[in-house]
Design an enzyme around this catalytic site. Structure first.
Site, short mmCIF file in Angstrom:
data_model
loop_
_atom_site.label_atom_id
_atom_site.label_comp_id
_atom_site.label_asym_id
_atom_site.label_seq_id
_atom_site.Cartn_x
_atom_site.Cartn_y
_atom_site.Cartn_z
N HIS A 1 -30.19 -14.59 26.32
CA HIS A 1 -30.08 -13.80 25.09
C HIS A 1 -29.88 -12.30 25.35
O HIS A 1 -30.47 -11.46 24.68
CB HIS A 1 -31.33 -14.02 24.23
CG HIS A 1 -31.11 -13.83 22.75
ND1 HIS A 1 -31.13 -12.59 22.15
CD2 HIS A 1 -30.86 -14.71 21.75
CE1 HIS A 1 -30.93 -12.72 20.86
NE2 HIS A 1 -30.75 -14.01 20.59
N SER A 2 -29.04 -11.97 26.30
CA SER A 2 -28.73 -10.55 26.53
C SER A 2 -27.81 -10.02 25.44
O SER A 2 -26.92 -10.72 24.95
CB SER A 2 -28.07 -10.35 27.89
OG SER A 2 -29.00 -10.45 28.93
N TYR A 3 -28.03 -8.75 25.10
CA TYR A 3 -27.15 -8.02 24.19
C TYR A 3 -26.26 -7.13 25.06
O TYR A 3 -26.76 -6.27 25.79
CB TYR A 3 -27.95 -7.11 23.25
CG TYR A 3 -28.76 -7.80 22.20
CD1 TYR A 3 -28.44 -7.65 20.85
CD2 TYR A 3 -29.87 -8.57 22.52
CE1 TYR A 3 -29.20 -8.25 19.85
CE2 TYR A 3 -30.64 -9.17 21.54
CZ TYR A 3 -30.30 -9.01 20.21
OH TYR A 3 -31.06 -9.60 19.24
N GLU B 1 -24.62 -16.35 22.88
CA GLU B 1 -25.63 -17.37 23.16
C GLU B 1 -24.92 -18.71 23.36
O GLU B 1 -24.69 -19.45 22.42
CB GLU B 1 -26.63 -17.43 22.00
CG GLU B 1 -27.32 -16.11 21.73
CD GLU B 1 -28.01 -16.08 20.38
OE1 GLU B 1 -28.79 -17.02 20.08
OE2 GLU B 1 -27.74 -15.14 19.59
N HIS C 1 -35.71 -20.06 17.91
CA HIS C 1 -35.79 -19.70 19.33
C HIS C 1 -37.07 -20.18 20.02
O HIS C 1 -37.68 -19.46 20.82
CB HIS C 1 -35.65 -18.19 19.50
CG HIS C 1 -34.25 -17.68 19.26
ND1 HIS C 1 -33.14 -18.49 19.29
CD2 HIS C 1 -33.79 -16.43 18.97
CE1 HIS C 1 -32.05 -17.75 19.05
NE2 HIS C 1 -32.42 -16.52 18.84
N ARG D 1 -32.01 -22.09 15.20
CA ARG D 1 -32.92 -22.55 14.15
C ARG D 1 -33.03 -24.07 14.11
O ARG D 1 -32.07 -24.78 14.36
CB ARG D 1 -32.42 -22.03 12.79
CG ARG D 1 -32.51 -20.51 12.65
CD ARG D 1 -31.64 -20.01 11.49
NE ARG D 1 -31.80 -18.58 11.27
CZ ARG D 1 -31.19 -17.64 12.00
NH1 ARG D 1 -30.38 -17.97 12.99
NH2 ARG D 1 -31.39 -16.35 11.74
N ASP E 1 -23.36 -13.61 12.81
CA ASP E 1 -24.51 -14.40 13.28
C ASP E 1 -24.13 -15.86 13.10
O ASP E 1 -24.69 -16.57 12.28
CB ASP E 1 -25.76 -14.02 12.47
CG ASP E 1 -27.05 -14.60 13.05
OD1 ASP E 1 -26.98 -15.25 14.12
OD2 ASP E 1 -28.12 -14.41 12.45
#
Length: 347
Positions: free
Chosen positions: A192-194, A312, A118, A93, A250
């Site tokens: 940004h892979s989960y 990240e 992002h 952000r 987060d």
């Protein structure tokens, strides 16, 4: 040795057509151990990462979609997941979508209430990336390039960005970013892979997490950094010893100077461990993946709020608005470099 999609069609498949008529291709790399990494040139996105288990089965450890249409549609979800994509120009952000550079106030596009998240309305994650090079052999790799034009999302300078994904013999996925700009600009790239080491159908909160950080950035109710760091010792986010992945996280965890290991994720179910190594100032960790019942994930899986965990690796969110944060300014003609490694091993 380099090869093209024409020379090796078995490694390249069509993944769909963008609204402007460009064809998106899916490139699959495989190392000698049978580990497979698939990448599309929409968003420089990792769509799957298959790890070979001892019983000859392969487990897909990242979240994603089966079609280009679903990736595009996911950016209209109530909370876009950015599955597997390259995030830029700025990961995280930026407060009020505003910052000052060389004494000039720059007002960016707003895509997260009054803030930017992002990279803006159409960041790097939604762009068509050109494939520059594919290499085979013991270290198969793919390099993609995106040229971000001057004032794209209101960022100054023409930015030339590259990402290379490499698979090593030791089952490491090496992610390497390079960039330079024609003007002073802001840059903070991330992947940004989960991940879910139980497979993309599972629940990541069954896995163990270690975070190699002693502090966390404090934030307001909109998750904008206050500029202060909070000591983690014995706090809720003290993961110096392994604990189960939390249902809600987060948060940004600063990493000490020259520190390489950022975090470790372990699955008891598959005796599988992933170590995250980076040269970046921080790792932002996020648990999520919810598609709100509107889009199905790969293999028609219904992703939910605990489907995956992101690591990240990046600079601090809102860095340009805090003098005590590491600088995210990329000077004209200077070189940006970022390396992150996702190292896999069986236990």
């Amino acid at each position: 040795m380099h090869f093209s999609q024409i020379d090796h069609p078995k490694n390249v498949n069509s993944f769909g057509i963008l609204p402007d008529g460009k064809e998106v291709l899916c490139y699959t790399l495989q190392n000698k151990n049978g580990m497979e990494l698939s990448v599309i040139n929409y968003g420089g996105t990792i769509t799957s990462l298959k790890f070979p288990l001892s019983n000859q089965e392969k487990i897909d450890v990242v979240l994603g979609f089966d079609s280009l249409a679903d990736y595009i549609a996911s950016y209209d979800l109530p909370n876009a997941p950015y599955f597997g994509a390259v995030i830029g120009r700025f990961a995280g952000r930026i407060n009020q979508a505003t910052f000052s550079l060389n004494g000039k106030e720059i007002n960016l596009t707003k895509n997260h209430g009054v803030h930017q998240l992002h990279g803006g309305v159409k960041g790097f994650s939604q762009q068509f990336w050109k494939v520059k090079k594919i290499s085979e052999g013991d270290y198969p790799s793919i390099t993609l390039e995106y040229i971000s034009l001057h004032l794209e999302e209101n960022y100054p300078g023409i930015l030339m960005a590259e990402v290379t994904y490499m698979l090593t013999e030791s089952n490491q996925v090496i992610v390497e970013f390079h960039a330079h700009s024609t003007e002073d600009t802001l840059l903070n790239l991330t992947q940004h892979s989960y991940f879910n080491l139980d497979g993309h159908q599972g629940n990541v909160t069954n896995q163990d997490l270690i975070i190699h950080s002693t502090s966390v950035l404090t934030t307001d109710e909109e998750n904008i950094p206050s500029g202060l760091l909070m000591d983690l010792k014995k706090g809720a986010f003290d993961f110096s010893n392994a604990k189960k992945v939390p249902i809600a996280i987060d948060n940004t965890f600063p990493l000490t100077e020259n520190q390489k290991v950022a975090a470790v994720l372990t699955s008891e179910q598959h005796n599988l461990k992933m170590t995250v190594l980076t040269d970046q100032p921080a790792v932002h960790i996020y648990v999520g993946g919810n598609c709100f019942g509107q889009i199905k994930g790969k293999e028609a899986v219904a992703y939910h709020p605990e489907s995956g965990i992101c690591f990240e690796t990046q600079n601090y969110p809102d860095a340009p608005n805090h003098k005590n944060f590491p600088s995210a300014v990329l000077k004209k003609g200077k070189h940006y470099h970022h390396q992150t490694i996702f190292a896999f091993e069986t236990l």
